[in-house]
Design a protein around this motif. Sequence first.
Motif, PDB file in Angstrom:
ATOM      1  N   VAL A   1     -21.763  24.230  42.598  1.00 12.50           N
ATOM      2  CA  VAL A   1     -21.535  24.805  41.273  1.00 12.50           C
ATOM      3  C   VAL A   1     -20.247  24.323  40.625  1.00 12.50           C
ATOM      4  O   VAL A   1     -20.196  24.090  39.424  1.00 12.50           O
ATOM      5  CB  VAL A   1     -21.514  26.351  41.368  1.00 12.50           C
ATOM      6  CG1 VAL A   1     -21.140  26.951  40.033  1.00 12.50           C
ATOM      7  CG2 VAL A   1     -22.846  26.875  41.845  1.00 12.50           C
ATOM      8  N   ASP A   2     -19.198  24.172  41.400  1.00 15.71           N
ATOM      9  CA  ASP A   2     -17.868  24.071  40.797  1.00 15.71           C
ATOM     10  C   ASP A   2     -17.148  22.763  41.044  1.00 15.71           C
ATOM     11  O   ASP A   2     -15.924  22.691  40.914  1.00 15.71           O
ATOM     12  CB  ASP A   2     -16.991  25.225  41.298  1.00 15.71           C
ATOM     13  CG  ASP A   2     -17.360  26.519  40.608  1.00 15.71           C
ATOM     14  OD1 ASP A   2     -17.453  26.496  39.369  1.00 15.71           O
ATOM     15  OD2 ASP A   2     -17.577  27.532  41.289  1.00 15.71           O
ATOM     16  N   GLU A   3     -17.868  21.732  41.421  1.00  9.71           N
ATOM     17  CA  GLU A   3     -17.183  20.469  41.685  1.00  9.71           C
ATOM     18  C   GLU A   3     -17.695  19.356  40.767  1.00  9.71           C
ATOM     19  O   GLU A   3     -17.551  18.179  41.055  1.00  9.71           O
ATOM     20  CB  GLU A   3     -17.314  20.112  43.177  1.00  9.71           C
ATOM     21  CG  GLU A   3     -16.712  21.229  44.034  1.00  9.71           C
ATOM     22  CD  GLU A   3     -16.684  20.965  45.536  1.00  9.71           C
ATOM     23  OE1 GLU A   3     -17.306  19.995  45.979  1.00  9.71           O
ATOM     24  OE2 GLU A   3     -16.016  21.739  46.243  1.00  9.71           O
ATOM     25  N   CYS A   4     -18.279  19.747  39.653  1.00 14.49           N
ATOM     26  CA  CYS A   4     -18.757  18.787  38.636  1.00 14.49           C
ATOM     27  C   CYS A   4     -19.595  17.678  39.269  1.00 14.49           C
ATOM     28  O   CYS A   4     -19.532  16.524  38.862  1.00 14.49           O
ATOM     29  CB  CYS A   4     -17.587  18.201  37.852  1.00 14.49           C
ATOM     30  SG  CYS A   4     -18.110  17.399  36.308  1.00 14.49           S
ATOM     31  N   GLY A   5     -20.354  18.058  40.295  1.00 16.56           N
ATOM     32  CA  GLY A   5     -21.242  17.066  40.892  1.00 16.56           C
ATOM     33  C   GLY A   5     -20.547  16.039  41.757  1.00 16.56           C
ATOM     34  O   GLY A   5     -21.127  14.989  42.059  1.00 16.56           O
TER      35      GLY A   5
ATOM     36  N   ARG B   1     -11.887  14.284  31.122  1.00 23.71           N
ATOM     37  CA  ARG B   1     -11.653  15.436  31.994  1.00 23.71           C
ATOM     38  C   ARG B   1     -12.813  15.646  32.961  1.00 23.71           C
ATOM     39  O   ARG B   1     -12.618  16.148  34.070  1.00 23.71           O
ATOM     40  CB  ARG B   1     -11.370  16.695  31.182  1.00 23.71           C
ATOM     41  CG  ARG B   1     -12.473  17.113  30.272  1.00 23.71           C
ATOM     42  CD  ARG B   1     -11.938  17.977  29.129  1.00 23.71           C
ATOM     43  NE  ARG B   1     -13.021  18.381  28.279  1.00 23.71           N
ATOM     44  CZ  ARG B   1     -13.595  19.595  28.314  1.00 23.71           C
ATOM     45  NH1 ARG B   1     -13.129  20.531  29.113  1.00 23.71           N
ATOM     46  NH2 ARG B   1     -14.614  19.877  27.546  1.00 23.71           N
ATOM     47  N   PHE B   2     -14.018  15.251  32.580  1.00 18.25           N
ATOM     48  CA  PHE B   2     -15.128  15.355  33.524  1.00 18.25           C
ATOM     49  C   PHE B   2     -15.003  14.292  34.615  1.00 18.25           C
ATOM     50  O   PHE B   2     -15.266  14.551  35.784  1.00 18.25           O
ATOM     51  CB  PHE B   2     -16.461  15.205  32.782  1.00 18.25           C
ATOM     52  CG  PHE B   2     -16.634  16.226  31.692  1.00 18.25           C
ATOM     53  CD1 PHE B   2     -16.788  17.566  32.006  1.00 18.25           C
ATOM     54  CD2 PHE B   2     -16.608  15.868  30.358  1.00 18.25           C
ATOM     55  CE1 PHE B   2     -16.926  18.517  31.004  1.00 18.25           C
ATOM     56  CE2 PHE B   2     -16.750  16.808  29.351  1.00 18.25           C
ATOM     57  CZ  PHE B   2     -16.907  18.146  29.673  1.00 18.25           C
TER      58      PHE B   2
ATOM     59  N   LYS C   1     -12.325  15.531  37.052  1.00 18.53           N
ATOM     60  CA  LYS C   1     -12.779  16.601  37.946  1.00 18.53           C
ATOM     61  C   LYS C   1     -13.747  16.037  38.981  1.00 18.53           C
ATOM     62  O   LYS C   1     -13.598  16.271  40.182  1.00 18.53           O
ATOM     63  CB  LYS C   1     -13.465  17.700  37.128  1.00 18.53           C
ATOM     64  CG  LYS C   1     -14.172  18.762  37.957  1.00 18.53           C
ATOM     65  CD  LYS C   1     -13.214  19.585  38.796  1.00 18.53           C
ATOM     66  CE  LYS C   1     -13.965  20.477  39.786  1.00 18.53           C
ATOM     67  NZ  LYS C   1     -13.069  21.242  40.651  1.00 18.53           N
TER      68      LYS C   1
ATOM     69  N   LEU D   1      -8.551  16.780  39.934  1.00 12.81           N
ATOM     70  CA  LEU D   1      -8.060  17.851  39.082  1.00 12.81           C
ATOM     71  C   LEU D   1      -7.305  18.862  39.943  1.00 12.81           C
ATOM     72  O   LEU D   1      -7.907  19.601  40.729  1.00 12.81           O
ATOM     73  CB  LEU D   1      -9.231  18.546  38.363  1.00 12.81           C
ATOM     74  CG  LEU D   1      -8.843  19.704  37.450  1.00 12.81           C
ATOM     75  CD1 LEU D   1      -7.937  19.240  36.314  1.00 12.81           C
ATOM     76  CD2 LEU D   1     -10.080  20.394  36.895  1.00 12.81           C
TER      77      LEU D   1
ATOM     78  N   ASN E   1     -17.576  22.840  30.122  1.00 14.03           N
ATOM     79  CA  ASN E   1     -16.779  23.310  31.265  1.00 14.03           C
ATOM     80  C   ASN E   1     -16.620  22.178  32.275  1.00 14.03           C
ATOM     81  O   ASN E   1     -17.605  21.732  32.872  1.00 14.03           O
ATOM     82  CB  ASN E   1     -17.479  24.516  31.897  1.00 14.03           C
ATOM     83  CG  ASN E   1     -16.673  25.107  33.033  1.00 14.03           C
ATOM     84  OD1 ASN E   1     -15.924  24.400  33.720  1.00 14.03           O
ATOM     85  ND2 ASN E   1     -16.803  26.389  33.234  1.00 14.03           N
ATOM     86  N   GLU E   2     -15.398  21.741  32.452  1.00 12.19           N
ATOM     87  CA  GLU E   2     -15.188  20.538  33.262  1.00 12.19           C
ATOM     88  C   GLU E   2     -15.531  20.725  34.743  1.00 12.19           C
ATOM     89  O   GLU E   2     -15.635  19.745  35.476  1.00 12.19           O
ATOM     90  CB  GLU E   2     -13.747  20.031  33.125  1.00 12.19           C
ATOM     91  CG  GLU E   2     -12.714  20.881  33.826  1.00 12.19           C
ATOM     92  CD  GLU E   2     -11.280  20.521  33.403  1.00 12.19           C
ATOM     93  OE1 GLU E   2     -10.964  19.353  33.236  1.00 12.19           O
ATOM     94  OE2 GLU E   2     -10.483  21.471  33.225  1.00 12.19           O
ATOM     95  N   HIS E   3     -15.696  21.955  35.171  1.00  9.34           N
ATOM     96  CA  HIS E   3     -16.056  22.190  36.574  1.00  9.34           C
ATOM     97  C   HIS E   3     -17.545  21.977  36.839  1.00  9.34           C
ATOM     98  O   HIS E   3     -17.969  21.953  37.993  1.00  9.34           O
ATOM     99  CB  HIS E   3     -15.645  23.594  36.999  1.00  9.34           C
ATOM    100  CG  HIS E   3     -14.171  23.798  36.932  1.00  9.34           C
ATOM    101  ND1 HIS E   3     -13.331  23.516  37.971  1.00  9.34           N
ATOM    102  CD2 HIS E   3     -13.370  24.204  35.920  1.00  9.34           C
ATOM    103  CE1 HIS E   3     -12.074  23.754  37.618  1.00  9.34           C
ATOM    104  NE2 HIS E   3     -12.070  24.176  36.375  1.00  9.34           N
ATOM    105  N   HIS E   4     -18.307  21.873  35.769  1.00  5.97           N
ATOM    106  CA  HIS E   4     -19.763  21.753  35.923  1.00  5.97           C
ATOM    107  C   HIS E   4     -20.255  20.426  35.347  1.00  5.97           C
ATOM    108  O   HIS E   4     -19.742  19.952  34.335  1.00  5.97           O
ATOM    109  CB  HIS E   4     -20.479  22.890  35.172  1.00  5.97           C
ATOM    110  CG  HIS E   4     -20.014  24.250  35.584  1.00  5.97           C
ATOM    111  ND1 HIS E   4     -19.710  24.583  36.883  1.00  5.97           N
ATOM    112  CD2 HIS E   4     -19.810  25.383  34.861  1.00  5.97           C
ATOM    113  CE1 HIS E   4     -19.325  25.850  36.931  1.00  5.97           C
ATOM    114  NE2 HIS E   4     -19.363  26.357  35.724  1.00  5.97           N
TER     115      HIS E   4
END
Lengths: 346, 346, 346, 346
Positions: free
Chosen positions: A91-95, B226-227, B230, B235, D129-132
């Motif tokens: 969920v929280d590691e941007c893939g 920013r993506f 991360k 990040l 949301n950069e975490h996703h």
Amino acid sequence: MTPTRSFASDNNSGVHPLVLRAIQDANHGHAVGYGDDPWTRQAEQAFAGVFGPEARVFFVFLGTAANVLSLNALARSYHSVICARSAHINVDECGAPERHLGCKLHAVPTPDGKLRPADVLPVLHDLGNEHHNQPRVISITQSTEFGTIYRPEEIKALAELAHSRGLYLHMDGARIANASAALGQTLAGATRDLGVDVLSFGGTKNGMMYGEAVVFLRPGLADDFRFLRKQGMQLASKMRYISAQFSALLADGLWRENASAANAMARLLASKAATIPGVEITRTVETNAVFARIPAAAVEKLKREYFFYVWNPEPAEAPEVRWMCSFDTTEADVRGFVEALGRAME
Amino acid sequence: MTPTRSFASDNNSGVHPLVLRAIQDANHGHAVGYGDDPWTRQAEQAFAGVFGPEARVFFVFLGTAANVLSLNALARSYHSVICARSAHINVDECGAPERHLGCKLHAVPTPDGKLRPADVLPVLHDLGNEHHNQPRVISITQSTEFGTIYRPEEIKALAELAHSRGLYLHMDGARIANASAALGQTLAGATRDLGVDVLSFGGTKNGMMYGEAVVFLRPGLADDFRFLRKQGMQLASKMRYISAQFSALLADGLWRENASAANAMARLLASKAATIPGVEITRTVETNAVFARIPAAAVEKLKREYFFYVWNPEPAEAPEVRWMCSFDTTEADVRGFVEALGRAME
Amino acid sequence: MTPTRSFASDNNSGVHPLVLRAIQDANHGHAVGYGDDPWTRQAEQAFAGVFGPEARVFFVFLGTAANVLSLNALARSYHSVICARSAHINVDECGAPERHLGCKLHAVPTPDGKLRPADVLPVLHDLGNEHHNQPRVISITQSTEFGTIYRPEEIKALAELAHSRGLYLHMDGARIANASAALGQTLAGATRDLGVDVLSFGGTKNGMMYGEAVVFLRPGLADDFRFLRKQGMQLASKMRYISAQFSALLADGLWRENASAANAMARLLASKAATIPGVEITRTVETNAVFARIPAAAVEKLKREYFFYVWNPEPAEAPEVRWMCSFDTTEADVRGFVEALGRAME
Amino acid sequence: MTPTRSFASDNNSGVHPLVLRAIQDANHGHAVGYGDDPWTRQAEQAFAGVFGPEARVFFVFLGTAANVLSLNALARSYHSVICARSAHINVDECGAPERHLGCKLHAVPTPDGKLRPADVLPVLHDLGNEHHNQPRVISITQSTEFGTIYRPEEIKALAELAHSRGLYLHMDGARIANASAALGQTLAGATRDLGVDVLSFGGTKNGMMYGEAVVFLRPGLADDFRFLRKQGMQLASKMRYISAQFSALLADGLWRENASAANAMARLLASKAATIPGVEITRTVETNAVFARIPAAAVEKLKREYFFYVWNPEPAEAPEVRWMCSFDTTEADVRGFVEALGRAME
């Protein structure tokens, strides 16, 4: 405006004074780069003291990397990693796992963030079928993203299932300290002794400035890891400053002290919040996380005083929110927050 | 045994006292994670002060990541990056660029680590041919891996060539401070004003504990960065501790002071070493690196007292070695090292 | 306008009548997909007959995939593959190896497209150093992209060097038939017996419509290959039509007959072209390729009648061009081409 | 032993005689490789006739590649692709999308293999949301993996949602012919006119030997696709043999004739099978697929005569199986299969 101490995440906290002291103490003279230095050797010995002489530890900068590189050591692109749908890696590691490993996360919905053998078994039908990613790793989070805890026998059952089918068990231990403290376990007792093969050991959320560790608990898995770490952009040149922090965290049980403090404040927060009419605590509070459902209007009001995360925006009128306690959260902090919550709920 | 201050690399040095002070000062209360904090805003303003209001800066943990993510913002997998064969991205990152970008490095042999338009032109024959990676970025290192410096007009020529053919110019500025100090340039004058599109701005080798910056100098390149950061596992949750270091480095020209000190010591070292019979200084000493050819037996003897890197192991009887000076190298350090070198050469 | 038979590439040719017949014969009824069919079993047996019972063969669609997936079975992302600079994997696959494997190609300049142990040895300095990709595979092309041939002892020497240092030897055999025919070798004698570990076995350039084979010549390397092939987008659903073609190619030595025919026509072409003043044959003609240097004006004139590739556009006034002969090239075709060349050279 | 014509998959069928004829007709003389030939130009014109002059078509070898490369043209690694959990890209490509794109598939459970806007909306919370991973493509399969069909207004609704939020709509049309035939649509009416941006157009399952097409239906998306195709190992050297097949399939509506025949046989099979006590048809039969639940013992018995796939092995006592009809399935084939089914159910 964020108040001095907030409840948004345990990574909003600062650095524990003893950890900062260790950094300062490491700042003398030159040291060979990339980990060939006395501070790193000392930290490695501290890990050996905690996890046994067969364990091998590698430091990286952050938790996402600890997870991704752990899995990278275990899986190739045609494998799959079985995890809970709510897992941080999913969920929280941007893939980052998909991108760096190229493999598939087989994310299974679970009510409480915990995987059980019954969740894993259907996925194992894929074994041997070339059209499907081959299950290779079961990855669990301890404590989970919902603050819940696996009991020892639950982890053992997953490890046995994994090993019986040629899979590995990985633990995302970004908050393993909180879980071990809550259950009164040693770190080895919470991991190695239950069959965990590789552990992401969290430092940042437990009082460090930066730095996490990948701990291989079974021989033969780490042979090429230093290449994966370097290529994975996680080999620190001035490694001593990570190492010194870990030595401080492991010395004299600072890790447990920090985690216990955070856990205690979460229990306090939950118990106080639960007394406010309309606040529904949605998850069992077992470590340092408190999840609650409050009206959308209250979310908005409370956010004017405290930054925090909405965990589930649905239903829109009463979203689920998350409040985390940190090693440095005080009773006064909790009181202040609960008062603000009370005002927001009015 | 490593002596207090060595000459292996400028990353063997510690943290500058003012940088460490900034870290300590940042350690108050909680801060929102991932860069939404006052320290980061302040550092971003410091960068805007240096590079202009259109520049956009992103902090990462280390230099390999600054390079790889810079290129990631500019190139897709079917592109190629043209660089000198000796470039850090080509030689010293364990293939991180190929792995993370999936693209090809077109590494051109050059005598001094510097690329020239004539090196680039033949590669541009590939443009438009689907069988070949499409040239997309020219990446240069300033100062180079050999300590040499591009002159302003040399960079301008590369930028013009790049832009005239639809390519970008990236600068690996792990040691841009050393080059700018040596040439008496401002940081913007050394980069943006010459046509550099994206800069990896080095902090670690110039007195920081950890942290590098990716600086976009042309609008429109940073929109999705920013993506990439991360997902690229760069990040930092407790970002403020990187930000505070950069603020210290940019304040009152500390970056230039540190770099100038290192450069001066390298000049001193080279001039003293050159007087020892049998020591051949192999590269023009323009910044903080000294390259020399000494007999293999002397390498072995000197390594008993000082750790350093053999840069080119061939010819085996007289390899080329590298000695680096750091912000904190003293004249006494240089004297001690040259004396040891003299003993080794006897 | 392309004439009936051209000299641009051996992949400009059509399908050999016996191969087309085999396709038609396979078009009866239904067959289980993905290779679990009688035609595929027959083709596998044909390969076992040629390469021995321990060899394992997997069919893919095209040569780039045969190379990339061969290497994928041998190397991980932190490895490197050592090849000649002119290798197809380095030059003509649009970076597919880097993209799919994530690893580095260590491309060494060689005068004739052939690697020698002395080219490989310097790269092996990287072994064990985490900052560098770890050499894992030596990849050679037989016959080379310049139409030249490795002699048996040359391949043996590379295999011995590779195996002595823990590396593998891969052969890009897109034109192994041409080389084996020229040297009078069996296919096993040209590969397995010399120490080749994995072979990309070419079909398309030797009379097939589509289809190449990855042949593992050493046990234990192919265990997970079917997953790599599927994930690598190379598992044909209607596999029987590839298999039938290979059975035809291997039956009664059609592969050798086709290759010998092409080789003979290249010798004829070279001998005739060499008699035209101003035509310089630039490479030894050992298989089915002819390389020549002719004036730029002649290139332009000849291209009006025949499409072919300029191999090296420099020097601009006399580029190096390539002419290939195919299994179906006739003496009349050669005569026609040479006459056109003569006119162009006037 | 597989009978002459089976019901395992529509890729178990052979090649339609007119398609095979087209291949034979293409086998004259030489042709420039990689698609610069008259057969390919003719096929491209046929596609332009069907999809309009703005459509751009690229041929690849197989369906997995058509899907993966379509998505590759639309998404970068930090994006996500929203699809039904049962989608071929999610289930049956051994993770090729994750591996080649590096991005995440956001696979949503749906009862019938069809996505609806309500399935997509919650995923769009991730935007910004950069975490996703950032949602970028909605991918639907027409007809679905369960043989069901999206109605025109259902596709339009998804396209509108996608475009309103900056996403694209991709259609996996491995069986678009079956859907279009069932709904009486033109191919453009079934795709472009409803807002589909990119189409994987299936050939193999509808009577071709090999070959699929990526069709870009909106300008500006295909600019770099030829590099993606080459690097993605899908550029056929002897392209004419794919092109000729497609020309045959599109000429005189052969695609529709083949698809209609398969659809009709599936209806027949379902209607006959449904009369056998204990056979439960589990999915609406809208195209050429029949799904049924039968006792495990019957599965075993029937498999002795016919190879077919168990789609869902649970519950173990009554799994769900799939039977597919092909362009060449006859009424006699259906009768024979239903008789065998009857015997197995006794």
